[in-house]
Design an enzyme around this catalytic site. Structure first.
Site, short mmCIF file in Angstrom:
data_model
loop_
_atom_site.label_atom_id
_atom_site.label_comp_id
_atom_site.label_asym_id
_atom_site.label_seq_id
_atom_site.Cartn_x
_atom_site.Cartn_y
_atom_site.Cartn_z
CB SER A 153 -0.88 0.01 1.26
OG SER A 153 -1.56 1.25 1.37
CE1 TYR A 166 -3.78 -2.07 5.73
CE2 TYR A 166 -3.10 0.15 5.12
CZ TYR A 166 -3.59 -1.10 4.76
OH TYR A 166 -3.86 -1.38 3.44
N1 LIG Z 1 -8.97 -0.63 -0.77
C1 LIG Z 1 -7.91 0.18 -0.68
O1 LIG Z 1 -8.09 1.42 -0.76
C2 LIG Z 1 -6.53 -0.37 -0.53
C3 LIG Z 1 -5.46 0.53 -0.60
C4 LIG Z 1 -4.15 0.06 -0.47
C5 LIG Z 1 -3.94 -1.30 -0.28
N2 LIG Z 1 -5.00 -2.17 -0.20
C6 LIG Z 1 -4.70 -3.59 0.01
O2 LIG Z 1 -5.34 -4.35 -0.99
C7 LIG Z 1 -5.55 -5.67 -0.48
C8 LIG Z 1 -6.98 -6.10 -0.80
O3 LIG Z 1 -7.89 -5.30 -0.06
P1 LIG Z 1 -9.29 -4.80 -0.63
O4 LIG Z 1 -9.24 -3.34 -0.66
O5 LIG Z 1 -9.62 -5.54 -1.87
O6 LIG Z 1 -10.25 -5.19 0.59
P2 LIG Z 1 -11.24 -6.41 0.83
O7 LIG Z 1 -12.32 -6.43 -0.18
O8 LIG Z 1 -11.60 -6.32 2.26
O9 LIG Z 1 -10.32 -7.70 0.56
C9 LIG Z 1 -9.49 -8.28 1.54
C10 LIG Z 1 -9.22 -9.71 1.15
O10 LIG Z 1 -8.33 -10.27 2.14
C11 LIG Z 1 -8.90 -11.48 2.61
N3 LIG Z 1 -8.55 -11.73 4.00
C12 LIG Z 1 -8.65 -10.91 5.07
N4 LIG Z 1 -8.31 -11.56 6.20
C13 LIG Z 1 -7.96 -12.82 5.83
C14 LIG Z 1 -7.52 -13.97 6.54
N5 LIG Z 1 -7.35 -13.96 7.88
N6 LIG Z 1 -7.27 -15.11 5.84
C15 LIG Z 1 -7.45 -15.14 4.50
N7 LIG Z 1 -7.85 -14.09 3.77
C16 LIG Z 1 -8.10 -12.93 4.43
C17 LIG Z 1 -10.41 -11.28 2.49
O11 LIG Z 1 -11.04 -12.55 2.43
P3 LIG Z 1 -11.93 -13.18 3.63
O12 LIG Z 1 -12.47 -12.06 4.47
O13 LIG Z 1 -12.99 -13.95 2.90
O14 LIG Z 1 -11.00 -14.08 4.37
C18 LIG Z 1 -10.49 -10.56 1.15
O15 LIG Z 1 -10.47 -11.48 0.11
C19 LIG Z 1 -5.24 -5.63 1.02
O16 LIG Z 1 -3.97 -6.20 1.27
C20 LIG Z 1 -5.21 -4.14 1.32
O17 LIG Z 1 -4.38 -3.84 2.42
C21 LIG Z 1 -6.28 -1.73 -0.32
#
Ligand SMILES: NC(=O)c1ccc[n+]([C@@H]2O[C@H](COP(=O)([O-])OP(=O)(O)OC[C@H]3O[C@@H](n4cnc5c(N)ncnc54)[C@H](OP(=O)(O)O)[C@@H]3O)[C@@H](O)[C@H]2O)c1
Length: 262
Positions: A153, A166
């Site tokens: 990120s 985080y």
């Molecule tokens: N959205 C943003 O603005 C943003 C910005 C920068 C970076 N990111 C990064 O992008 C990545 C994806 O996030 P997203 O924005 O797409 O959010 P999201 O929709 O909440 O996706 C998070 C994913 O991580 C999985 N996950 C969480 N805890 C887990 C666990 N204990 N075991 C296995 N899987 C787990 C969730 O699956 P389950 O809950 O089904 O397990 C889900 O598939 C993350 O690493 C996040 O830090 C996001």
């Protein structure tokens, strides 16, 4: 333990070569969008996360769109570190091998000074990546091929007052991916570090003042393009590269006074 309600995706053969990808954290957001994009590009997919219903729906959608069994899922919590070796072996046996592994699992829990939240973020965002990518790196080094993607990120580029743990977990992931790249490039293994800005997913609910928000589909398209070009770093959208260059150059004594940034 992994559950799999669907038939297996087709294996790669000399006459029908097929790339095979594992996406860890594929049930929603960027991971699910990336799975759809990779399926469109012809990958056979192993999709991991905890929410079985979401994974099952996603696999059905991908398999219906491609007209064949292209994606299978495995229910897994990345904090179950001890389960990783057997699950990786099972995925390798099911798919035949792996060409691409994406570590996307992540959580962002609000508020500082909460040890349980901070430990959870560290475990999911970083320790889980070690549990999976240490094994994958050893495998790809042996195979002398493969691509590893870590979803870090922009938050990991500076220590931010809003959510210390985080930002620290993402900084650790970024540094670990760089070290993997430095070890593996001589073996022909490609490591891509992705730093999204704000992406319209469930996680964005935690953001206080989101701006330049992109869709998960745009993030996935950018990641696939960077994979094809074998780029080492990706800011998505690209404008974040310049913004973070400036932010990284701000001295610490000044950064902490810029409340809207820090
Ligand atoms: N959205 C943003 O603005 C943003 C910005 C920068 C970076 N990111 C990064 O992008 C990545 C994806 O996030 P997203 O924005 O797409 O959010 P999201 O929709 O909440 O996706 C998070 C994913 O991580 C999985 N996950 C969480 N805890 C887990 C666990 N204990 N075991 C296995 N899987 C787990 C969730 O699956 P389950 O809950 O089904 O397990 C889900 O598939 C993350 O690493 C996040 O830090 C996001």
């Amino acid at each position: 333990m992994p559950k799999n309600a669907l038939s297996l995706p087709p294996r790669s053969t000399p006459l029908k070569p097929r790339r095979r990808a594992l996406v860890i954290g594929a049930s929603s957001g960027i991971g699910a969008a990336l799975a759809r994009q990779l399926a469109r590009e012809g990958y056979a997919l192993a999709l991991l996360a905890r929410r079985q219903d979401m994974l099952e729906t996603l696999c059905k959608e991908i398999n219906a769109a491609s007209g064949e069994s292209r994606a299978v899922f495995y229910v897994h919590d990345v904090r179950e570190y001890a389960a990783v070796p057997a699950l990786l072996q099972r995925i390798l046996a099911d798919l035949g091998s792996l060409d691409l592994v994406v570590y996307n699992a992540g959580v962002n829990l609000p508020a500082a000074y909460d040890f349980e939240n901070d430990r959870l973020m560290t475990e999911v965002n970083f320790i889980g990546a070690l549990a999976w990518l240490d094994r994958v790196a050893a495998l790809f080094q042996q195979l002398r091929s493969g691509q590893i993607v870590g979803i870090s990120s922009v938050a990991g580029d500076r220590g931010r007052a809003g959510n210390p743990a985080y930002t620290a977990s993402k900084a650790a992931l970024t540094c670990y991916l760089e070290a993997l790249r430095n070890r593996l490039s001589r073996y022909g293994v490609h490591v891509l570090t992705v730093k999204p800005g704000f992406v319209q997913t469930d996680m964005l609910k935690q953001a206080q003042r989101p701006f330049m928000v992109i869709s998960p589909e745009q993030a996935a398209a950018d990641i696939c393009k960077a994979l094809r070009r074998r780029k080492q770093f990706l800011y998505t959208p690209a404008r974040w590269g310049l913004i973070m260059l400036i932010i990284r150059l701000i001295p610490s004594f000044l950064f902490r006074r810029l409340r809207f940034l820090a």
